[in-house]
Write a protein that holds these residues in place. Structure first.
Motif, mmCIF file in Angstrom:
data_model
loop_
_atom_site.group_PDB
_atom_site.id
_atom_site.type_symbol
_atom_site.label_atom_id
_atom_site.label_comp_id
_atom_site.label_asym_id
_atom_site.label_seq_id
_atom_site.Cartn_x
_atom_site.Cartn_y
_atom_site.Cartn_z
ATOM 1 N N ILE A 1 35.012 73.402 31.243
ATOM 2 C CA ILE A 1 33.664 72.786 30.832
ATOM 3 C C ILE A 1 33.084 71.756 31.527
ATOM 4 O O ILE A 1 32.160 71.378 31.279
ATOM 5 N N ASP A 2 33.985 71.210 32.475
ATOM 6 C CA ASP A 2 33.180 70.026 33.566
ATOM 7 C C ASP A 2 33.919 70.289 34.849
ATOM 8 O O ASP A 2 35.016 69.892 34.840
ATOM 9 N N ASP B 1 36.931 65.528 42.484
ATOM 10 C CA ASP B 1 36.665 64.274 41.986
ATOM 11 C C ASP B 1 35.273 64.007 42.576
ATOM 12 O O ASP B 1 34.908 64.437 43.593
ATOM 13 N N GLY B 2 34.412 63.226 41.776
ATOM 14 C CA GLY B 2 33.202 62.738 42.303
ATOM 15 C C GLY B 2 32.136 64.026 42.416
ATOM 16 O O GLY B 2 31.055 63.891 42.864
ATOM 17 N N VAL C 1 31.854 65.940 53.491
ATOM 18 C CA VAL C 1 31.554 66.576 51.969
ATOM 19 C C VAL C 1 33.044 67.200 51.680
ATOM 20 O O VAL C 1 33.726 67.801 52.326
ATOM 21 N N GLN C 2 33.243 66.666 50.280
ATOM 22 C CA GLN C 2 34.299 67.266 49.576
ATOM 23 C C GLN C 2 33.739 68.198 48.540
ATOM 24 O O GLN C 2 32.902 68.145 48.126
ATOM 25 N N GLY C 3 34.714 69.505 48.643
ATOM 26 C CA GLY C 3 34.417 70.538 47.626
ATOM 27 C C GLY C 3 35.412 71.541 47.618
ATOM 28 O O GLY C 3 36.343 71.477 48.361
ATOM 29 N N ARG C 4 35.406 72.365 46.513
ATOM 30 C CA ARG C 4 36.232 73.483 46.401
ATOM 31 C C ARG C 4 35.579 74.790 45.976
ATOM 32 O O ARG C 4 34.415 74.795 45.421
ATOM 33 N N ILE D 1 31.795 73.813 44.317
ATOM 34 C CA ILE D 1 31.555 72.451 43.632
ATOM 35 C C ILE D 1 31.882 71.269 44.864
ATOM 36 O O ILE D 1 32.617 71.550 45.313
ATOM 37 N N THR D 2 30.625 70.692 44.927
ATOM 38 C CA THR D 2 30.680 69.669 45.782
ATOM 39 C C THR D 2 30.537 68.290 45.413
ATOM 40 O O THR D 2 29.655 68.300 44.598
ATOM 41 N N ASP D 3 30.700 67.120 46.160
ATOM 42 C CA ASP D 3 30.352 65.653 45.874
ATOM 43 C C ASP D 3 29.292 65.419 46.310
ATOM 44 O O ASP D 3 29.224 64.105 46.234
ATOM 45 N N ILE D 4 28.260 66.121 46.813
ATOM 46 C CA ILE D 4 27.017 65.478 47.390
ATOM 47 C C ILE D 4 25.865 65.937 46.223
ATOM 48 O O ILE D 4 25.976 67.013 45.767
#
Length: 304
Positions: free
Chosen positions: A57-58, A64-65, A120-123, A166-169
């Motif tokens: 759900i999150d 992270d971030g 960029v960090q992401g999964r 899902i990415t942190d930007i």
């Protein structure tokens, strides 16, 4: 805006048919629905659905971030169909395993983003992690959740794989669209096992896909005899009857070209299939998920 346009253009170049983006937030309403669904036992023996509830759900608990959830749709509607007299297979399983095909594209997408945008960090996920893909697709304007529980795109129907990055930007976010099912109940009326217990609510423990794919190392209950409408692996009935799928067009992905045996095998061919031949013919197919024993069980269940 520049980054957003780059990502959507790149997604198109990689073969994704649609791309939408939503802000990464906790899905409180979905959390309530999921909890109710689990409490009613609608996940059957799929215990993994109970795991990692907080991550489901999150997205910020997965990356992270995390700031943005990019959702991508990849068409899998085939140009050819099976023989009408053969055990039926869900269209998504006609070609090579979509996990392998789309996961590679997601890796390329993230790598190109890192090259173009920076660190960029992401999964990326494709039906392989605790992600509520359909909810994110809906939030990012790619369609609505139909009464059959599938995401429906107004111009293209529902025969799509859903992938998530899902990415942190921070990016420009799309807006949800309306629900266009109206008063139609074709999917609810057509479900062979009455697994669609309410608009948008699928009792997974009654679904043919559950029995033929998810129910590992167990016999299919005798009470289900005569209800499978000849579906041997998965089920497309609720999509086949959906009026929005009149807009479905054949995909252009070579990896999803139907395996000849899926189009040409007769019931007799399936019944006489050996384990060695199964492993060779379907080595890149989603059918390997059920293994030879599962396919044999399903065929025997239909023929008994």
């Amino acid at each position: 805006m520049t980054h957003t346009l780059f990502i959507k253009q790149l997604a198109s170049e990689l073969g994704f048919d649609h791309c939408g983006i939503a802000k990464a937030v906790q899905l409180d309403e979905d959390a309530r629905r999921l909890e109710t669904w689990l409490n009613k036992g609608m996940h059957g023996n799929m215990q993994y659905m109970e795991n990692h509830f907080d991550k489901r759900i999150d997205p910020r608990k997965l990356v992270d971030g995390a700031q943005s959830v990019i959702t991508l749709l990849f068409n899998y509607f085939p140009s050819a169909q099976q023989r009408e007299d053969a055990p039926r297979i869900s269209k998504y399983a006609y070609g090579h395993d979509y996990h392998e095909v789309i996961r590679a594209k997601l890796k390329t997408l993230l790598l190109r983003m890192q090259e173009h945008i920076g660190p960029v960090q992401g999964r990326g996920f494709v039906d392989s992690a605790p992600v509520l893909e359909r909810s994110w697709a809906q939030r990012s304007g790619l369609g609505w959740i139909g009464k059959n529980g599938n995401l429906i795109h107004k111009q293209a129907g529902s025969f799509f794989f859903i992938a998530t990055l899902i990415t942190d930007i921070a990016l420009e976010y799309d807006s949800p669209v309306g629900d266009y099912c109206g008063t139609c109940t074709r999917c609810l009326d057509a479900c062979p096992t009455e697994a669609l217990v309410a608009p948008g609510v699928v009792d997974g423990s009654k679904c043919i896909s559950y029995f033929t794919i998810e129910l590992k190392d167990q016999l299919i209950p005798d009470k289900m005899k005569g209800q499978f409408d000849n579906w041997m692996f998965g089920c497309d009935t609720c999509q086949d009857v959906c009026p929005w799928n009149r807009f479905s067009k054949a995909h252009q992905e070579a990896e999803f070209t139907p395996i000849p045996a899926i189009l040409n095998f007769t019931t007799k061919d399936w019944e006489e299939l050996t384990e060695e031949a199964f492993k060779d013919i379907f080595r890149h197919s989603p059918l390997k998920r059920s293994k030879f024993a599962g396919i044999r069980r399903n065929i025997n269940f239909l023929s008994d």
